[in-house]
Design a protein around this motif. Sequence first.
Motif, PDB file in Angstrom:
ATOM      1  N   ALA A  60      36.618  83.816 -34.360  1.00 53.10           N
ATOM      2  CA  ALA A  60      37.755  84.840 -34.656  1.00 53.10           C
ATOM      3  C   ALA A  60      38.733  84.254 -33.758  1.00 53.10           C
ATOM      4  O   ALA A  60      39.951  84.741 -32.700  1.00 53.10           O
ATOM      5  N   LEU A  73      40.312  90.035 -39.932  1.00 49.89           N
ATOM      6  CA  LEU A  73      40.427  89.674 -38.775  1.00 49.89           C
ATOM      7  C   LEU A  73      41.597  89.285 -39.538  1.00 49.89           C
ATOM      8  O   LEU A  73      42.650  88.614 -37.990  1.00 49.89           O
ATOM      9  N   SER A  74      42.009  88.393 -40.802  1.00 44.47           N
ATOM     10  CA  SER A  74      43.865  87.773 -40.988  1.00 44.47           C
ATOM     11  C   SER A  74      44.967  88.417 -40.952  1.00 44.47           C
ATOM     12  O   SER A  74      46.127  87.967 -40.617  1.00 44.47           O
ATOM     13  N   ALA A  75      44.930  89.787 -41.354  1.00 46.64           N
ATOM     14  CA  ALA A  75      45.480  91.197 -41.428  1.00 46.64           C
ATOM     15  C   ALA A  75      45.999  91.398 -40.017  1.00 46.64           C
ATOM     16  O   ALA A  75      46.836  92.422 -40.088  1.00 46.64           O
ATOM     17  N   ARG A  98      31.797  79.138 -42.568  1.00 51.89           N
ATOM     18  CA  ARG A  98      32.083  80.018 -41.209  1.00 51.89           C
ATOM     19  C   ARG A  98      31.283  81.371 -40.136  1.00 51.89           C
ATOM     20  O   ARG A  98      29.936  81.078 -40.726  1.00 51.89           O
ATOM     21  N   ARG A 139      36.155  88.979 -43.054  1.00 49.62           N
ATOM     22  CA  ARG A 139      37.485  87.948 -41.976  1.00 49.62           C
ATOM     23  C   ARG A 139      38.534  88.573 -43.136  1.00 49.62           C
ATOM     24  O   ARG A 139      40.027  88.295 -42.483  1.00 49.62           O
ATOM     25  N   ALA A 140      38.668  89.279 -44.159  1.00 44.28           N
ATOM     26  CA  ALA A 140      40.189  89.390 -44.370  1.00 44.28           C
ATOM     27  C   ALA A 140      41.213  90.383 -43.140  1.00 44.28           C
ATOM     28  O   ALA A 140      41.995  90.993 -43.098  1.00 44.28           O
ATOM     29  N   LYS A 193      35.997  77.339 -34.947  1.00 38.16           N
ATOM     30  CA  LYS A 193      36.097  78.572 -37.061  1.00 38.16           C
ATOM     31  C   LYS A 193      35.723  79.985 -35.815  1.00 38.16           C
ATOM     32  O   LYS A 193      35.640  80.703 -37.218  1.00 38.16           O
ATOM     33  N   LEU A 242      41.102  81.916 -34.055  1.00 40.50           N
ATOM     34  CA  LEU A 242      42.635  82.732 -35.040  1.00 40.50           C
ATOM     35  C   LEU A 242      44.271  82.274 -34.608  1.00 40.50           C
ATOM     36  O   LEU A 242      44.063  82.982 -33.135  1.00 40.50           O
ATOM     37  N   ASN A 257      46.833  84.228 -35.284  1.00 40.82           N
ATOM     38  CA  ASN A 257      47.189  85.529 -34.925  1.00 40.82           C
ATOM     39  C   ASN A 257      46.584  86.306 -34.126  1.00 40.82           C
ATOM     40  O   ASN A 257      46.746  87.900 -34.011  1.00 40.82           O
TER      41      ASN A 257
END
Length: 188
Positions: free
Chosen positions: A19, A169-171, A87, A166-167, A17, A22, A24
């Motif tokens: 980064a 990293l996801s973006a 996480r 987390r936002a 889990k 991920l 992306n």
Amino acid sequence: MGVVGTLLKNRRAGEEKLAWNLPNLSAPETLTLTSDAFGDGEAIPAEYAGKRAGGRNLSPRLSWSVPPAGTAELLLVVEDADAPMPRPFVHCLALIEPQVRELPPGGLTARNPAAGVRVLRSGMGRGYLGPEPIKGHGPHRYTFQLFALATAAADDGAAAEQARPRALLSAVAGPVLARGRLTGRYER
């Protein structure tokens, strides 16, 4: 041994889990990330731990190899893969100008970061949070992950400053040109 740590001994976020995993943030592992304070897989010295764990909450010296041409900025993420949470806990999130090749000890502080470093929100506050695992929970792995981004992580600087880890990293829209990591251990 800590009672809470013993009760949570088998609860861990997990390496899968981080980064690092991920989709992306996937990239060739061509950056070499090192510290003169500890080697990969070695114990993190106590001075770099959080104050409740007897440390100085000082980020360790970090250095890395030259990122690929076209790198717009570097993203540094420090996570505890063994936190007893769904996480990994984010201990630091920072954006670094591509010409920077190293951070001095304490270079990730919120009030006075090193030149070329923009410290963002972590899991609790802003700036580097040293290891403070629950007593008796066993060894924790702290993974320092560095990503070479082809485009800035956030077009709006104010949005990046306020984004939850987390936002952000996801973006990250990518592409990620290269990445490297260094893992230290800490236990109390």
